[in-house]
Design a protein around this motif. Structure first.
Motif, mmCIF file in Angstrom:
data_model
loop_
_atom_site.group_PDB
_atom_site.id
_atom_site.type_symbol
_atom_site.label_atom_id
_atom_site.label_comp_id
_atom_site.label_asym_id
_atom_site.label_seq_id
_atom_site.Cartn_x
_atom_site.Cartn_y
_atom_site.Cartn_z
ATOM 1 N N PHE A 1 48.669 16.522 35.183
ATOM 2 C CA PHE A 1 47.764 17.586 35.859
ATOM 3 C C PHE A 1 47.862 18.899 34.937
ATOM 4 N N ASN A 2 47.063 19.742 35.218
ATOM 5 C CA ASN A 2 46.789 21.148 34.640
ATOM 6 C C ASN A 2 46.269 22.040 35.524
ATOM 7 N N THR A 3 46.777 23.097 36.032
ATOM 8 C CA THR A 3 46.306 23.909 37.051
ATOM 9 C C THR A 3 46.206 25.528 36.352
ATOM 10 N N THR A 4 46.134 25.660 34.989
ATOM 11 C CA THR A 4 46.309 26.768 34.351
ATOM 12 C C THR A 4 44.681 27.510 34.557
ATOM 13 N N GLY A 5 43.768 27.060 35.031
ATOM 14 C CA GLY A 5 42.620 27.758 35.537
ATOM 15 C C GLY A 5 41.546 27.670 34.459
ATOM 16 N N ALA A 6 40.373 28.246 34.780
ATOM 17 C CA ALA A 6 39.289 28.043 33.768
ATOM 18 C C ALA A 6 38.573 29.548 33.678
ATOM 19 N N THR A 7 37.825 29.859 32.550
ATOM 20 C CA THR A 7 37.211 31.061 32.374
ATOM 21 C C THR A 7 35.567 30.753 32.761
ATOM 22 N N THR A 8 35.189 31.931 33.471
ATOM 23 C CA THR A 8 34.068 32.017 33.801
ATOM 24 C C THR A 8 33.272 33.379 33.495
ATOM 25 N N HIS A 9 31.953 33.721 33.648
ATOM 26 C CA HIS A 9 31.429 34.939 33.379
ATOM 27 C C HIS A 9 31.048 35.379 34.718
ATOM 28 N N ILE A 10 31.173 36.590 35.174
ATOM 29 C CA ILE A 10 30.522 37.061 36.477
ATOM 30 C C ILE A 10 30.023 38.303 36.218
ATOM 31 N N ASN A 11 28.885 38.526 37.009
ATOM 32 C CA ASN A 11 28.053 40.052 36.617
ATOM 33 C C ASN A 11 28.428 40.782 38.055
ATOM 34 N N GLN A 12 29.056 40.095 39.090
ATOM 35 C CA GLN A 12 29.263 40.736 40.301
ATOM 36 C C GLN A 12 30.629 40.430 41.043
ATOM 37 N N SER A 13 31.265 41.709 41.275
ATOM 38 C CA SER A 13 32.394 41.868 41.716
ATOM 39 C C SER A 13 32.498 41.368 43.234
ATOM 40 N N LEU A 14 33.795 40.827 43.530
ATOM 41 C CA LEU A 14 33.709 40.639 45.193
ATOM 42 C C LEU A 14 34.143 41.789 46.136
ATOM 43 N N LEU A 15 34.493 42.866 45.163
ATOM 44 C CA LEU A 15 34.683 44.228 45.938
ATOM 45 C C LEU A 15 34.676 45.205 45.244
ATOM 46 N N THR A 16 34.093 46.377 45.218
ATOM 47 C CA THR A 16 34.772 47.710 44.541
ATOM 48 C C THR A 16 35.555 48.487 45.403
ATOM 49 N N ARG A 17 36.736 48.420 44.627
ATOM 50 C CA ARG A 17 37.780 48.955 45.155
ATOM 51 C C ARG A 17 37.766 50.605 45.396
ATOM 52 N N GLY A 18 37.206 51.046 44.319
ATOM 53 C CA GLY A 18 37.029 52.477 44.212
ATOM 54 C C GLY A 18 36.009 53.157 43.158
ATOM 55 N N ILE A 19 35.351 54.062 43.518
ATOM 56 C CA ILE A 19 34.417 54.721 42.807
ATOM 57 C C ILE A 19 34.735 56.233 42.500
ATOM 58 N N TYR A 20 35.029 56.784 41.117
ATOM 59 C CA TYR A 20 35.638 57.884 40.801
ATOM 60 C C TYR A 20 34.777 58.672 39.798
ATOM 61 N N ALA A 21 34.134 59.937 40.163
ATOM 62 C CA ALA A 21 33.532 60.568 39.304
ATOM 63 C C ALA A 21 34.102 61.631 38.840
ATOM 64 N N ALA A 22 33.676 62.000 37.513
ATOM 65 C CA ALA A 22 34.257 63.231 36.793
ATOM 66 C C ALA A 22 33.646 64.490 37.553
ATOM 67 N N PRO A 23 34.442 65.491 37.242
ATOM 68 C CA PRO A 23 34.050 66.775 37.977
ATOM 69 C C PRO A 23 32.691 67.028 37.565
ATOM 70 N N GLY A 24 31.901 67.379 38.661
ATOM 71 C CA GLY A 24 30.601 67.885 38.501
ATOM 72 C C GLY A 24 29.532 66.743 38.397
ATOM 73 N N LYS A 25 30.187 65.639 38.434
ATOM 74 C CA LYS A 25 29.254 64.323 38.262
ATOM 75 C C LYS A 25 29.100 63.460 39.572
#
Length: 263
Positions: free
Chosen positions: A91-115
């Motif tokens: 067996f092998n459980t090292t996982g596979a790679t997939t491409h995603i465009n959508q996250s499960l959750l946005t943990r934070g959004i940080y804007a630059a000063p004045g933006k």
């Protein structure tokens, strides 16, 4: 167990170990076949094969039927349900790679000063040209099962071929429907004339309740393909790429893994 089928009567015959050719490690039954006239051993064997196919279909991958003359009125038909030996899996459980465009959750959004940092609702790598996404590692379980048979039929090997590239249509082993993918098998005779077959599988867990941005309760089987359509949305004076719809696509056909004869 005596039976009648295909114009032949089959009565159990008690054979010595020598007469049974030493088949003491198999489920072996010998029958004397008669039809009220001159017998044909191949026809008697065919009738016995058909009887087992119609009444015990689960045994077909392991069934071997042989026949020979006793005399003009009697044929000896032997039915062997071949014993199997199951080796440990790799067996092998090292996982596979997939491409995603959508996250499960946005943990934070940080804007630059004045933006002002827009909320893309989980879309990853948003730019004027679209959503670039990211490659991630996902759970994947690859394993192989090795099994040995005294005999396998051509019909069984064709069943193995037809199951390649299919996912389990019903619960199989420890996997829910759609989680296991059969990658194919390979084998041949070993030094003791056993048929040695290695079966290769991969597995991914089902995901019954995914949340993608504002899109909730997305149900995806392990080997389905999920993609997200992003639309332009005007927020204030900006045009944002945000998730508009999620699509779950079946890309592998289902199959009944019972045909492989593995549990």
């Amino acid at each position: 167990m005596s039976f009648s089928y295909g114009g032949y009567n089959f009565d159990v015959a008690a054979l010595s170990e020598k007469a049974s050719r030493g088949k003491t490690n198999s489920d072996f039954t010998a029958y004397v076949a008669t039809n009220g006239g001159n017998v044909s051993p191949p026809a008697a064997a065919s009738a016995a094969q058909s009887y087992y196919e119609d009444n015990f279909p689960d045994l077909i991958p392991f069934l071997q039927v042989d026949s020979e003359f006793i005399n003009a009125k009697h044929a000896l038909v032997s039915v062997t349900l071949n014993e199997t030996k199951l080796d440990p899996v790799s067996f092998n459980t090292t996982g596979a790679t997939t491409h995603i465009n959508q996250s499960l959750l946005t943990r934070g959004i940080y804007a630059a000063p004045g933006k002002i940092a827009p909320d893309y609702r989980g879309a990853i790598g948003v730019s004027d040209s679209g959503v670039s996404g990211v490659d991630v590692t996902v759970p994947a379980f690859e394993f192989s099962v090795r099994k040995k048979f005294e005999f396998v039929s051509t019909s069984y090997l064709l069943a193995v071929v037809s199951m390649t590239g299919r996912t389990n249509s019903t619960a199989w082993s420890i996997f829910g429907p759609g989680e296991a993918l059969f990658l194919g098998g390979e084998g041949g005779e070993d030094d003791n004339n056993w048929v040695d077959i290695t079966y290769h599988f991969a597995a991914r867990p089902n995901q019954p309740a995914l949340q993608l941005g504002n899109i909730g309760s997305v149900s995806k089987r392990g080997w389905d393909y999920l993609w997200v359509k992003h639309d332009e949305e005007v927020v204030g004076d900006r045009v944002l790429q945000t998730p508009a719809a999620a699509y779950v696509e079946q890309v592998y056909p289902d199959g009944n893994f019972a045909a492989l004869g593995l549990s």
